[in-house]
Structures are given as structure tokens and as C-alpha cells.
Scaffold this motif. Structure first.
Motif, mmCIF file in Angstrom:
data_model
loop_
_atom_site.group_PDB
_atom_site.id
_atom_site.type_symbol
_atom_site.label_atom_id
_atom_site.label_comp_id
_atom_site.label_asym_id
_atom_site.label_seq_id
_atom_site.Cartn_x
_atom_site.Cartn_y
_atom_site.Cartn_z
ATOM 1 N N GLN A 17 -8.639 -28.256 64.197
ATOM 2 C CA GLN A 17 -9.529 -28.659 65.280
ATOM 3 C C GLN A 17 -8.748 -29.110 66.501
ATOM 4 O O GLN A 17 -7.675 -29.698 66.384
ATOM 5 C CB GLN A 17 -10.450 -29.803 64.827
ATOM 6 C CG GLN A 17 -11.396 -29.462 63.694
ATOM 7 C CD GLN A 17 -12.411 -28.401 64.064
ATOM 8 O OE1 GLN A 17 -12.722 -28.193 65.244
ATOM 9 N NE2 GLN A 17 -12.947 -27.718 63.059
ATOM 10 N N GLY A 20 -12.124 -28.356 71.355
ATOM 11 C CA GLY A 20 -13.263 -27.447 71.347
ATOM 12 C C GLY A 20 -13.240 -26.477 72.512
ATOM 13 O O GLY A 20 -12.323 -26.460 73.320
ATOM 14 N N GLN A 31 -19.751 -26.597 71.822
ATOM 15 C CA GLN A 31 -18.327 -26.804 72.094
ATOM 16 C C GLN A 31 -17.509 -26.967 70.820
ATOM 17 O O GLN A 31 -16.370 -26.521 70.745
ATOM 18 C CB GLN A 31 -18.144 -28.033 72.987
ATOM 19 C CG GLN A 31 -16.692 -28.303 73.356
ATOM 20 C CD GLN A 31 -16.557 -29.387 74.413
ATOM 21 O OE1 GLN A 31 -17.506 -29.685 75.130
ATOM 22 N NE2 GLN A 31 -15.380 -29.976 74.511
ATOM 23 N N LYS A 37 -12.996 -37.042 68.409
ATOM 24 C CA LYS A 37 -12.007 -36.643 69.413
ATOM 25 C C LYS A 37 -11.108 -37.804 69.823
ATOM 26 O O LYS A 37 -10.000 -37.588 70.332
ATOM 27 C CB LYS A 37 -12.701 -36.013 70.624
ATOM 28 C CG LYS A 37 -13.357 -34.664 70.294
ATOM 29 C CD LYS A 37 -14.012 -34.029 71.507
ATOM 30 C CE LYS A 37 -14.510 -32.624 71.197
ATOM 31 N NZ LYS A 37 -15.497 -32.554 70.112
ATOM 32 N N HIS A 134 -14.952 -23.221 64.044
ATOM 33 C CA HIS A 134 -16.374 -23.522 64.218
ATOM 34 C C HIS A 134 -17.102 -22.814 63.087
ATOM 35 O O HIS A 134 -17.485 -21.654 63.187
ATOM 36 C CB HIS A 134 -16.858 -23.021 65.581
ATOM 37 C CG HIS A 134 -18.163 -23.592 66.040
ATOM 38 N ND1 HIS A 134 -19.314 -23.533 65.293
ATOM 39 C CD2 HIS A 134 -18.502 -24.245 67.191
ATOM 40 C CE1 HIS A 134 -20.310 -24.103 65.955
ATOM 41 N NE2 HIS A 134 -19.834 -24.551 67.110
ATOM 42 N N ARG A 207 -20.614 -31.434 60.016
ATOM 43 C CA ARG A 207 -20.127 -31.400 61.387
ATOM 44 C C ARG A 207 -21.236 -31.040 62.384
ATOM 45 O O ARG A 207 -21.063 -31.201 63.580
ATOM 46 C CB ARG A 207 -18.961 -30.426 61.512
ATOM 47 C CG ARG A 207 -17.660 -30.962 60.909
ATOM 48 C CD ARG A 207 -16.538 -29.925 60.923
ATOM 49 N NE ARG A 207 -16.476 -29.211 62.168
ATOM 50 C CZ ARG A 207 -15.888 -29.664 63.282
ATOM 51 N NH1 ARG A 207 -15.305 -30.858 63.270
ATOM 52 N NH2 ARG A 207 -15.877 -28.937 64.384
ATOM 53 N N PRO A 234 -24.343 -32.522 71.554
ATOM 54 C CA PRO A 234 -23.893 -33.575 70.641
ATOM 55 C C PRO A 234 -24.253 -34.957 71.171
ATOM 56 O O PRO A 234 -24.121 -35.239 72.362
ATOM 57 C CB PRO A 234 -22.373 -33.364 70.596
ATOM 58 C CG PRO A 234 -22.197 -31.912 70.876
ATOM 59 C CD PRO A 234 -23.263 -31.569 71.882
ATOM 60 N N SER A 250 -20.565 -32.387 66.699
ATOM 61 C CA SER A 250 -19.837 -31.398 67.495
ATOM 62 C C SER A 250 -20.239 -29.950 67.259
ATOM 63 O O SER A 250 -20.167 -29.134 68.161
ATOM 64 C CB SER A 250 -18.327 -31.547 67.253
ATOM 65 O OG SER A 250 -18.026 -31.386 65.884
ATOM 66 N N GLU A 251 -20.697 -29.601 66.042
ATOM 67 C CA GLU A 251 -21.065 -28.207 65.769
ATOM 68 C C GLU A 251 -22.570 -27.993 65.769
ATOM 69 O O GLU A 251 -23.076 -27.062 65.144
ATOM 70 C CB GLU A 251 -20.478 -27.749 64.426
ATOM 71 C CG GLU A 251 -19.046 -27.311 64.517
ATOM 72 C CD GLU A 251 -18.544 -26.650 63.236
ATOM 73 O OE1 GLU A 251 -19.361 -26.197 62.413
ATOM 74 O OE2 GLU A 251 -17.311 -26.590 63.066
#
Length: 340
Positions: A17, A20, A31, A37, A134, A207, A234, A250-251
Motif C-alpha cells: 500500500q 493510493g 483512491q 495513512k 486495491h 478495507r 472515505p 479507503s477501498e
């Protein structure tokens, strides 16, 4: 000369990761990137390198790794038990990983997502401008036992044996959010109850997002039944059909039709992602003006992390070459060249 990291044992849901890939929402691609992060910034500070470099994200459990060259590594995110050749090493710190040495990372003691950073970053192929896997979109795949990951070239002299203060984002807590376009669809009594209630992080989550269980009755809005599918991001807190909040991560998908009671600030989204099943979470609305100020402070904090790095105090019992250190001025291992 190319360098690689060999995966001798891979835990579940281990992926590469980075920050993104931005700019693809209109094509239905969120993203993505690291679930936490902030951990990427911490790893970059510990190694004195770019936070945009890719790292290995480990969900709940680590693995075993072996380098084919001398490396610098850093460990951040959810604290996990780690050893190099059987010797325990500190979390939220950077360490040398000699060629042939085995790094083992076990289960998380708190939080969910731990990160293994290497000097030069993980150098897997870019897809649509990023190395982030992803899974929901089918870009890349999880890391499995036997994989070999390429490592990028180190840029200058990287730091080792450095540490950062541990952050308190791994045990739930207070989460700030701003009103969304549909917050007004909910009655004031429900909004007050939402802020006063303590929620539990459900075991169901990934995620894409996590389900947050209320103490009592859920939340409903008749006006929410008329919401058309629209852009979501997100941090958005959707209220699903059974009245249970679901916080997008995030996903997440890029469109949705559930009403959104609010949107979690980027500064607090890692706290939600890192909450373990059963962790207590509370929510508090802030104004847009306050949210902008909080975001500015968060960015300043992340960009200033390198200034917070300190030398790692090591346990002398774990230093194999202890006698080679000058522990007291003028006293050494006794192997100095003869002086005349």
C-alpha cells in the motif's frame, strides 16, 4: 544492484500500500491506499524518506521476512510483536535488517493495521499511477508465502535505530465528523442521541468500511428513503437499512444510496480503521470551520514528524556487539591501534 524482500510466511490480508491513486472516482475507482495513512508518514519520518513510498500493510497479523541485502526497515501502525533473528525489536522504530536475517512479526497487541517499511520503498509495478493493491477493484493481489518483492534504491543515508512517540489511535475513542448533505434528514433527537451514544466496532469490516453497533435502537429517516445513488468518499457514515452506521474506508465504492448522517474528518479516520472488534467509539459533530483548522493541524503534525524522531534507547542485553560501542568517553573494547 536490485534488492528483494523474500516472504517466508505471510499473514492474512497482507498487501502493498501507498497513498493510493487519485483522479479515478469518475471511473468508479476509489483512491484506496493504506487504511492508516498516518502510519506511512511515521515510517517515512523514521527512515528519513518520502511518505509516498509503498510499504507492506498487515491486517491483524504479520509474517516472516528475509532480505537478500542489508536493509533499513521501520515498523509503524498497530503495535505487533516483532523480532530479528529471535531478538525482540521495538515498534514505531527503525532498525537495520542485515542480509539473511529473519524478521518475524506476530499478532497485533492493539489496533488492526501494522506497516513494514523498507529503505527505498516496495518497488512493485505501478498500476494507474500507484503501487497500492486495491482488492475490491481487482488491482493487484494480496501477498502470499513464497512471494519476492522488489525494493527501490535508497536515496542517501537512511536512519536506523530511531523511534517516535506512540500515537493513541489504536483503542477507539472520540471521532469527530462534519454534517453531510443528508444530516438534516435525521431528527434533532436522533442527532443528539448519535453524539451521546457509545458505539462498538462490529467484527464485520474490511478495507471498504466498518460497521458500528449502537447501544440501543438504530437510526432511521423517512426522508432518507428518497436518496438517489450519489458520490460517496472515505469517512462518510452511511445509515444502512437496519439503522446501523457504517463508516466507509479507503477501498469504499464511489457511489451509494444510503443516507449519510455525517462524514468523519481525515484526521480521525485512522482511529476508526484501527479500532478492533469490540472497541468503543463515540462521535462528535464539529463545524466546517473547525474541521478545516483540525485538518491544517493534522497536516502540520504529519509534515513535522521528522523533527520528533529520537534515537532509540536499546537494551544492552540485546546488543550483540556491545563491546564495539564507546559507552564511556575514552573506554572502548580494547582493540584500538597502538598509540605512540
Amino acid at each position: 544492484m536490485s534488492r528483494t524482500l523474500n516472504i517466508r510466511r505471510a499473514g492474512p490480508s497482507m498487501t502493498v500500500q501507498d497513498m493510493g491513486r487519485a483522479g479515478y472516482m469518475s471511473f468508479g475507482l476509489s483512491q484506496g491506499g493504506a487504511a492508516d495513512k498516518h502510519a506511512l508518514y511515521e515510517g517515512a519520518a523514521l527512515l528519513a524518506q518520502d511518505p509516498a513510498l509503498a510499504a507492506i500493510e498487515m491486517a491483524g497479523m504479520g509474517g516472516e521476512f528475509e532480505a537478500d541485502a542489508d536493509l533499513h526497515i521501520a515498523l509503524t501502525g498497530a503495535p505487533m510483536r516483532a523480532k530479528i533473528d529471535g531478538v525482540a525489536v521495538a515498534w514505531n522504530a527503525s532498525h537495520p535488517l542485515p542480509k539473511g536475517a529473519r524478521l518475524s512479526i506476530e499478532a497485533a497487541d492493539a489496533g488492526v493495521y501494522g506497516y513494514l517499511h523498507v529503505g527505498g520503498g516496495i518497488d512493485t509495478p505501478e498500476r494507474l499511477g500507484a503501487r497500492s493493491v486495491h482488492l475490491a477493484a481487482g488491482l493487484g493481489a494480496a501477498i502470499t508465502t513464497g512471494d519476492t518483492l522488489a525494493i527501490g534504491a535508497e536515496d542517501g543515508a537512511l536512519a536506523s535505530n530511531m523511534c517516535l512517540p506512540c500515537d493513541a489511535r489504536f483503542d477507539g475513542g472520540l471521532v469527530r465528523l462534519v454534517p453531510s448533505l443528508q444530516t438534516s434528514f435525521f431528527a434533532k433527537d436522533d442527532l443528539d442521541r448519535f453524539e451521546a451514544m457509545t458505539f462498538q466496532r462490529d467484527a464485520r469490516g474490511n478495507r471498504m468500511g466498518v460497521r458500528i453497533l449502537p447501544e440501543g435502537a438504530g437510526f432511521h429517516s423517512d426522508a432518507g428513503l428518497s436518496v438517489l445513488s450519489e458520490v460517496i468518499v472515505p469517512g462518510d457514515v452511511q445509515i444502512t437499512g437496519d439503522g446501523t452506521p457504517f463508516v466507509l474506508l479507503s477501498e469504499c465504492q464511489t457511489t451509494g444510496g444510503y443516507p449519510r448522517i455525517g462524514s468523519v474528518l481525515p484526521a480521525d479516520l485512522p482511529r476508526v480503521a484501527q479500532a478492533r472488534p469490540g472497541a468503543a467509539l463515540r462521535f462528535c459533530f464539529v463545524t466546517l470551520e473547525d474541521a478545516v483548522a483540525i485538518d491544517a493541524r493534522m497536516r502540520a503534525h504529519l509534515e513535522g514528524l521528522r523533527g520528533a524522531v529520537r534515537p532509540l534507547v536499546r537494551d544492552p542485553a540485546d546488543i550483540r556487539d556491545l563491546l564495539s560501542y564507546q559507552l564511556i568517553s575514552g573506554v572502548t573494547a580494547g582493540r584500538d591501534p597502538e598509540r605512540h
